[in-house]
Write an enzyme that holds these catalytic residues in place. Sequence first.
Site, PDB file in Angstrom:
ATOM      1  N   GLY A  38       0.851  -1.199   0.000  1.00 20.61           N
ATOM      2  CA  GLY A  38       0.000   0.000   0.000  1.00 20.61           C
ATOM      3  C   GLY A  38       0.880   1.240   0.000  1.00 20.61           C
ATOM      4  O   GLY A  38       2.073   1.172   0.291  1.00 20.61           O
ATOM      5  N   TYR A  64      -3.524  -3.407  19.576  1.00 21.93           N
ATOM      6  CA  TYR A  64      -4.431  -3.104  20.680  1.00 21.93           C
ATOM      7  C   TYR A  64      -5.180  -1.808  20.396  1.00 21.93           C
ATOM      8  O   TYR A  64      -4.636  -0.729  20.554  1.00 21.93           O
ATOM      9  CB  TYR A  64      -3.642  -3.012  21.995  1.00 21.93           C
ATOM     10  CG  TYR A  64      -2.963  -4.328  22.321  1.00 21.93           C
ATOM     11  CD1 TYR A  64      -3.675  -5.370  22.911  1.00 21.93           C
ATOM     12  CD2 TYR A  64      -1.640  -4.546  21.974  1.00 21.93           C
ATOM     13  CE1 TYR A  64      -3.076  -6.598  23.162  1.00 21.93           C
ATOM     14  CE2 TYR A  64      -1.033  -5.764  22.223  1.00 21.93           C
ATOM     15  CZ  TYR A  64      -1.753  -6.789  22.811  1.00 21.93           C
ATOM     16  OH  TYR A  64      -1.168  -8.000  23.048  1.00 21.93           O
ATOM     17  N   GLY A 102      -8.307 -12.316  17.533  1.00 22.52           N
ATOM     18  CA  GLY A 102      -8.136 -12.104  18.979  1.00 22.52           C
ATOM     19  C   GLY A 102      -8.649 -10.730  19.374  1.00 22.52           C
ATOM     20  O   GLY A 102      -9.315 -10.562  20.398  1.00 22.52           O
ATOM     21  N   LYS A 105     -12.361 -10.774  19.348  1.00 23.10           N
ATOM     22  CA  LYS A 105     -12.882 -11.485  20.528  1.00 23.10           C
ATOM     23  C   LYS A 105     -12.863 -10.555  21.749  1.00 23.10           C
ATOM     24  O   LYS A 105     -13.844 -10.466  22.486  1.00 23.10           O
ATOM     25  CB  LYS A 105     -12.008 -12.716  20.770  1.00 23.10           C
ATOM     26  CG  LYS A 105     -12.429 -13.553  21.937  1.00 23.10           C
ATOM     27  CD  LYS A 105     -11.584 -14.827  21.991  1.00 23.10           C
ATOM     28  CE  LYS A 105     -11.664 -15.452  23.359  1.00 23.10           C
ATOM     29  NZ  LYS A 105     -10.372 -15.794  23.900  1.00 23.10           N
ATOM     30  N   TYR A 145      -0.338 -18.153  -0.654  1.00 21.76           N
ATOM     31  CA  TYR A 145      -1.524 -17.291  -0.656  1.00 21.76           C
ATOM     32  C   TYR A 145      -2.801 -18.127  -0.574  1.00 21.76           C
ATOM     33  O   TYR A 145      -3.646 -17.905   0.292  1.00 21.76           O
ATOM     34  CB  TYR A 145      -1.508 -16.453  -1.929  1.00 21.76           C
ATOM     35  CG  TYR A 145      -2.611 -15.429  -2.061  1.00 21.76           C
ATOM     36  CD1 TYR A 145      -2.644 -14.302  -1.257  1.00 21.76           C
ATOM     37  CD2 TYR A 145      -3.604 -15.573  -3.036  1.00 21.76           C
ATOM     38  CE1 TYR A 145      -3.645 -13.346  -1.406  1.00 21.76           C
ATOM     39  CE2 TYR A 145      -4.594 -14.617  -3.194  1.00 21.76           C
ATOM     40  CZ  TYR A 145      -4.614 -13.501  -2.381  1.00 21.76           C
ATOM     41  OH  TYR A 145      -5.602 -12.545  -2.540  1.00 21.76           O
TER      42      TYR A 145
END
Length: 323
Positions: A38, A64, A102, A105, A145
């Site tokens: 990108g 986070y 994660g 969740k 991939y």
Amino acid sequence: MSKRILVTGGAGFLGSHLCDRLLERGEQVICLDNFFTGTRSNIAHLIDHEQFSVLEHDIIEPAYVDVDEIYNLACPAAPGHYQHDPIYTTKTSFIGTWHMLGLAKRCQARFLQASTSEVYGDPEVDPQSETYRGSVNPIGPRACYDEGKRAAESLIFDYHRQHNISIKVARIFNTYGPRMHPFDGRVVSNFIRQALQGEELTLYGTGEQTRAFCYVDDLVGGLMALMDSDEAVTGPINLGNPGVFTIRQLAEMVAEQTKSSGAIVQARPLPIDDPRDRRPDITLARDLLNWEPKVPLNEGLSRTIQWFDSININDYDPPTPDY
Ligand code: NAD
Ligand code: UDP
């Protein structure tokens, strides 16, 4: 109230258009990207938007943040990009997706995965519907991939079953449009770049292999419709344009629209495991999302050519040497 939405791979081709559309709808967008394939120029116009922020991060490491939704697009996507460092591709696809799950969740966020038609490999059926289990070479150069994305799908469904995460899996077919990296080696960007520079248009193999090309605005609309769909709709669900073309036909269309002087040549043999025919069956997307693509190939190509014409190709460095 606006949602907080994480777009991984948000500085990429599809991700940057998705950021645009989510901001237009009034959402808060965090664009996470490591800028491997990108570019900062893809999101430069958003930097001063007060609802937009950028997190430079590699999803191979946990992230986070607190969000309501995650669109997981981070992954090298063009064959030359994902085959350049195949171990990194597998890690991004599997470990990266694991970290984003994660996060989903912990935040109880809805999670959408940008999966791919490559999970069908070199298909023995045409068109491909979601029930087809695919024909993938697990040890070939595309496997990092293809198998990476397949393993990610399986992990996502296990998070759904084991941890009750709200999931959406889109299987995206070949998509093109403005902000494709000019040196990503994909067929649309290669042909347009070559044509505008008066170079030969490079067919791999005879050019009789087929693909179905979806314009980026249509595709992004499909991703958003899937994210917003009923909880029970998990996918996998094909998103793509069912109109099919040979690669030679594509070259002829690009040559005609650009009035290119470059000849169309058979430049190299077909790459190993290059799928012969690929075309989506989008019955599910039509029925469940009320979605179908609107932009025909000649129209989408014209918009894409205009964009390639407007950029300075020297501002772009090839992310990998193979294009
Ligand atoms: P792209 O290469 O333009 O975008 C991928 C983005 O992810 C880039 O901005 C790149 O820098 C970023 N990225 C890569 N690895 C990362 C990592 N480990 N951590 C953080 N960021 C990382 O490609 P694209 O065409 O926009 O594809 C986006 C997603 O859609 C990919 O997951 C791809 O597999 C999927 N997809 C795309 C197509 C298509 O035709 N464009 C088809 C099928 C699936
Ligand atoms: N291709 C080609 N010339 C190019 C680039 C690609 O003929 O300059 C072919 C490639 O071999 C494949 C098709 O175009 O058959 C689509 O390739 P792309 O890399 O865009 O995506 P794929 O569908 O293979 O992932």
